[in-house]
Design an enzyme around this catalytic site. Structure first.
Site, mmCIF file in Angstrom:
data_model
loop_
_atom_site.group_PDB
_atom_site.id
_atom_site.type_symbol
_atom_site.label_atom_id
_atom_site.label_comp_id
_atom_site.label_asym_id
_atom_site.label_seq_id
_atom_site.Cartn_x
_atom_site.Cartn_y
_atom_site.Cartn_z
ATOM 1 N N GLY A 157 0.881 -1.124 0.054
ATOM 2 C CA GLY A 157 0.163 -0.125 -0.079
ATOM 3 C C GLY A 157 0.672 1.266 -0.063
ATOM 4 O O GLY A 157 0.475 2.345 -0.491
ATOM 5 N N THR A 302 -5.834 2.429 9.603
ATOM 6 C CA THR A 302 -4.911 1.318 10.164
ATOM 7 C C THR A 302 -5.025 1.120 11.672
ATOM 8 O O THR A 302 -4.792 0.005 12.061
ATOM 9 C CB THR A 302 -3.408 1.976 9.723
ATOM 10 O OG1 THR A 302 -3.331 2.379 8.504
ATOM 11 C CG2 THR A 302 -2.252 0.824 10.095
ATOM 12 N N ASP A 394 -4.657 -3.390 -0.826
ATOM 13 C CA ASP A 394 -3.504 -4.464 -0.407
ATOM 14 C C ASP A 394 -4.095 -6.079 -0.419
ATOM 15 O O ASP A 394 -4.508 -6.396 0.381
ATOM 16 C CB ASP A 394 -2.953 -4.152 1.171
ATOM 17 C CG ASP A 394 -1.898 -3.345 0.908
ATOM 18 O OD1 ASP A 394 -1.383 -3.102 -0.171
ATOM 19 O OD2 ASP A 394 -1.321 -3.058 2.150
ATOM 20 N N TYR A 425 2.523 6.933 -27.233
ATOM 21 C CA TYR A 425 1.643 6.347 -28.024
ATOM 22 C C TYR A 425 1.673 4.606 -27.816
ATOM 23 O O TYR A 425 0.878 3.991 -27.943
ATOM 24 C CB TYR A 425 1.636 6.466 -29.511
ATOM 25 C CG TYR A 425 2.920 6.098 -29.969
ATOM 26 C CD1 TYR A 425 3.376 4.764 -30.440
ATOM 27 C CD2 TYR A 425 4.293 7.057 -30.130
ATOM 28 C CE1 TYR A 425 4.615 4.252 -30.878
ATOM 29 C CE2 TYR A 425 5.395 6.612 -30.419
ATOM 30 C CZ TYR A 425 5.747 5.660 -30.703
ATOM 31 O OH TYR A 425 6.991 5.103 -31.357
ATOM 32 N N SER A 453 12.301 -3.966 -11.446
ATOM 33 C CA SER A 453 12.021 -5.466 -11.250
ATOM 34 C C SER A 453 11.354 -5.724 -10.353
ATOM 35 O O SER A 453 11.319 -5.142 -9.134
ATOM 36 C CB SER A 453 13.449 -6.056 -10.943
ATOM 37 O OG SER A 453 14.176 -6.010 -11.934
#
Ligand SMILES: *Cc1c(COP(=O)(O)O)cnc(C)c1O
Length: 646
Positions: A157, A302, A394, A425, A453
C-alpha cells in the site's frame, strides 16, 4: 475462460488451516508445482547433454555442498519456527494478518520456480499478462469501467500511495506546462492561474489526447514537474485525514511536495474524517486561492478500521466544481478494507441494493442473523469508490495473499502517460494488448509504474486467488464475512464479560464501540483506578505479555498488537470513550493519549458460533492468566523495593 463465479466455495478448503488440516492436499500440490517445473526443465531440448554426471555428483565436495545446503536450511527453519508469528492461528489477533490462501502460496511457488520478472514482458511473458488481469479484476471490483481503467500490483500500500500521489502531482502541473508552450497554449480556454491549478482530472486527460493529436504531448510532458521539478508550494495542499497512514508523510517528502503542504482533516467521534470540517477547510482554501493537490479518503484506517464517507467527498468535489469552478484529484487509501468491496457485488459484478444485500447475507448464511453489516453510510462509501481517481488496495492484507502484494487502480488509464517512460503512443497499444491478454506483446510495466524489477510470482498468486475466490459476495464476501462476524461477537463478548478477580483486585475488559470494519480496539481497566496514565501503563504491559515482545511468539498463548490514540491524531475524540470508562476530562487533558490493544479480526476459523464460544472461554482464561502474571510481577517489584528500602 471458465466462469467460476457461480460455483460453491467452502472457506475451510481455501486455507492450509491452523492444524494443517489440508496437509495432504497441500503437499501433493506443492510437489505438483515443483515436479511440473522439473519436467519443464528436463523436457527442454532433450538432445542437450547432462552437464553433471552421476559420478561427479558423488564427489566429496559435491556431497559436502549439498550437506551444507541442508544444514543451512535446518538452521533457517529452526530460526523461523522459533521466532515467526503464528498468523494462521485464531490466537493471533493483531495486525491485518491471518492464514494465507493455499492457492496463492502454491501459485507463488509454482511461478517462482520460473523466476519471472514483471518489469518487462520479455522476462515474464506469462506473469505480466496475469498481473494485468489481476489489476483488471480489482478495477472491476471497484466499479471502474474495465475498458478505461488500469490497475497493477505494487509491493504494498505504501508504494501504491506514492504512485497515486505521483500521478496527482504530475497531472496538476500539466495545464501549467501547456500554458508555457507556444503551440500548445491555444488549447486552453482560460489560462489564469486559478483555472490552471483547479482543473478536473478528466479535463486534463482530454487535453492529453489533444496534445497527442498535435504531436505535442511529449514536449509538454517534459515541461511538467517531471522535467522541470516542483515549484515550492505552488501545487497546493494535500488533504489527508488525521488518521492517515504515515506513508503519506513519506510520499510528500519523496515527491518533493513537502510535508508542510499536508493539511490534516480532523476526525469525528467515529474516527472518520469529519465531513463538516472537511467542507469548511476546503471552502476556506478555495477562498484563499490555494489549490488542492488532492484529497485522500481512507477506507479502513490502520488504527481503528474507520471508513471515511467517500460519497460525501465525491459530492463535495461536485459542489466545488459547480459553485467555484474548482476541482481536485481524489485518491482512496483502501489498503486495509479495499477487498471488502467484493462483499457488495453479485455474481455478475453488479453492486447489490442495500436491502437485497442484507437479505442475501442472512438467507445465504454469509452472516448469522445476529450480525448486521455494513452500516448504511459504509455501504454508500463503497458504492462511491467508482468515482475516485485512484485507489490503493492491499492483496496482502484482506486479500489473504502472501507478501509482497499491494495494488493501485486508476479510473482512467490515460493518466499513466504522465508518469510513463516510453513514448506515449506505445502505452495505448500496450494497455489494449494487455487487455486482450495477447502473449506476444512487449508490455513494459517497469516503465509505467514506480517499481522496476518485481516478482512475477506475486502476480501469479493474486491472479490465482481471484480465479478461485471470486471478488463477489460468494467469494471474498464469504471469507471476509467470517472475520467481521467474529469481530462482532468478540466485541459483544468483551462488553458482557464478568470482571476478572485477581487476588483482591478487579479488572474489566472493554471494547471500543462498533467499528466500521473488523478492527477491534479493546483494553483492560482496573476497577477503581481513575488515573489514565496508570490505565495506559496497564495495557502497555499487557501488550508486552501478548506480543512478540514477550520473546515467545510460538509458545505464547495469545498475540495481539496495540496503538495509542493520541490527541495529535484524533483530537479530543478518544475523550468520550475515556469518559465512558470513568476517566475525568482532566485526566484526558493531562495524558492526551489512550493506549489500546488492537486486533484486526481476519480469522476464518471462528465463524461457527460453537467454535467461537469455546475460543472465547479459552481467551478469558488466557486473559486471567496474563493479568495474574502482571500482578505477580508487580508484587515481586514492590517486594524487592521494600527489601532495598530495608
Ligand atoms: C497498511 C496500510 C498502508 C501501507 O501498506 P503497506 O502494504 O504496509 O505498504 C497504507 N494505508 C493504510 C490505510 C494501511 O492500512
Amino acid at each position: 475462460m471458465t466462469n467460476f463465479n457461480n460455483s460453491k466455495m467452502n472457506v475451510d478448503a481455501l486455507f492450509l488451516g491452523p492444524k494443517s488440516e489440508n496437509a495432504v492436499f497441500f503437499r501433493e500440490m506443492m510437489e505438483y508445482a515443483v515436479t511440473e517445473h522439473m519436467h519443464w526443465r528436463s523436457g527442454y531440448h532433450p538432445e542437450d547433454p547432462e552437464y553433471v554426471t552421476t559420478v561427479e555428483r558423488y564427489a566429496p565436495e559435491y556431497r559436502d555442498t549439498l550437506y551444507r545446503t541442508e544444514g543451512i536450511l535446518n538452521q533457517l527453519s529452526s530460526k523461523l519456527k522459533t521466532t515467526s508469528i503464528p498468523w494462521f492461528s485464531p490466537r493471533y489477533l493483531g495486525h491485518m494478518n491471518a492464514d494465507t490462501l493455499m492457492i496463492s502460496n502454491l501459485a507463488y511457488v509454482m511461478a517462482m520456480m520460473y523466476n519471472p520478472n514483471n518489469c518487462a514482458q520479455e522476462s515474464s511473458p506469462t506473469t505480466t499478462v496475469l498481473e494485468l488481469e489481476a489489476g483488471a479484476d480489482l478495477c472491476a471490483m471497484f466499479g471502474y469501467d474495465p475498458n478505461r481503467a488500469w490497475g497493477h500490483i505494487t509491493s504494498g500500500g505504501t508504494v501504491a500511495n506514492y504512485e497515486g500521489l505521483w500521478v496527482a502531482r504530475n497531472i496538476k502541473t500539466l495545464p501549467l506546462a501547456i500554458a508555457k508552450h507556444p503551440q500548445a497554449k491555444q488549447l486552453l480556454k482560460d489560462s489564469s492561474e486559478k483555472a490552471l491549478l483547479n482543473m478536473q482530472t478528466s479535463a486534463v486527460l482530454d487535453l492529453i489526447d489533444e496534445l497527442k493529436k498535435r504531436g505535442l504531448f511529449e514536449d509538454v510532458r517534459e515541461m511538467t514537474c517531471r522535467g522541470e521539478g516542483v515549484e515550492q508550494g505552488r501545487l497546493g495542499k494535500l488533504l489527508v485525514p488525521q488518521s492517515k497512514h504515515y506513508s503519506w508523510l513519506k510520499a510528500m517528502d519523496i515527491l518533493g511536495l513537502g510535508q508542510q503542504n499536508i493539511v490534516q482533516l480532523p476526525v469525528d467521534g467515529s474516527y472518520r474524517t469529519d465531513t463538516d470540517q472537511m467542507r469548511q477547510i476546503v471552502f476556506s482554501l478555495i477562498e484563499r486561492g490555494e489549490p488542492i493537490l488532492a484529497i485522500v479518503a481512507v477506507v479502513g484506517t490502520t488504527e481503528t478500521g474507520a471508513i471515511d464517507n467517500v460519497a460525501e467527498l465525491i459530492e463535495l468535489r461536485r459542489e466545488c466544481e459547480a459553485r467555484f469552478g474548482v476541482s481536485f484529484y481524489i485518491h482512496i487509501d483502501a489498503a486495509y478494507a479495499g477487498y471488502a468491496c467484493a462483499m457488495f457485488r453479485d455474481e455478475n459484478n453488479q453492486f447489490i441494493e442495500y436491502d437485497t444485500l442484507i437479505k442475501r447475507y442472512h438467507s445465504e448464511g454469509i452472516f448469522p442473523s445476529d450480525v448486521i453489516w455494513p452500516k448504511p453510510d459504509v455501504y454508500q462509501s463503497f458504492k462511491a469508490l467508482q468515482e475516485a481517481d485512484s485507489i490503493t488496495v492491499d492483496p496482502h492484507k484482506v486479500g489473504f495473499i502472501p507478501y509482497a502484494a499491494g495494488a493501485i487502480c486508476m479510473k482512467d488509464k490515460r493518466i499513466v502517460d504522465l508518469i510513463s517512460y516510453h513514448a506515449a503512443y506505445v502505452f495505448e497499444e500496450v494497455a489494449e494488448k494487455g487487455r486482450k491478454a495477447d502473449k506476444q506483446q512487449n508490455v513494459l510495466l517497469g516503465s509505467s509504474i514506480m517499481e522496476g524489477s518485481k516478482a512475477g510470482a506475486t502476480a501469479a498468486a493474486v491472479w490465482a486467488a481471484h480465479r478461485l475466490v471470486p471478488l463477489n459476495i460468494l467469494g471474498y464476501g464469504k471469507v471476509i464475512a467470517a472475520g467481521l462476524t467474529t469481530a462482532n461477537w468478540m466485541i459483544e463478548s468483551m462488553n458482557h464479560c464478568d470482571v476478572f478477580k485477581i487476588e483482591d483486585r478487579e479488572f474489566q475488559i472493554v471494547a471500543m464501540p462498533s467499528p466500521d470494519f473488523h478492527m477491534v480496539n479493546f483494553m483492560f481497566k482496573e476497577v477503581g483506578n481513575s488515573s489514565l496514565e496508570r490505565q495506559n501503563q496497564l495495557n502497555k504491559r499487557l501488550y508486552e505479555l501478548c506480543s512478540y515482545a514477550a520473546g515467545r511468539s510460538y509458545t505464547n498463548n495469545f498475540l495481539t498488537s496495540s496503538t495509542s490514540l493520541t490527541s495529535e491524531e484524533y483530537g479530543n475524540n478518544p475523550r468520550n470513550f475515556c469518559r465512558e470508562m470513568g476517566f475525568s476530562d482532566q485526566e484526558w487533558d493531562k495524558t492526551q493519549s489512550l493506549y489500546v490493544l488492537r486486533a484486526a479480526i481476519m480469522t476464518h476459523c471462528l465463524r461457527d458460533k460453537q467454535h467461537f464460544t469455546a475460543f472465547w472461554e479459552e481467551l478469558r482464561n488466557i486473559f486471567e492468566g496474563k493479568l495474574q502474571q502482571l500482578i505477580d510481577e508487580e508484587n515481586k517489584l514492590t517486594h524487592s523495593k521494600q527489601k532495598i528500602a530495608l
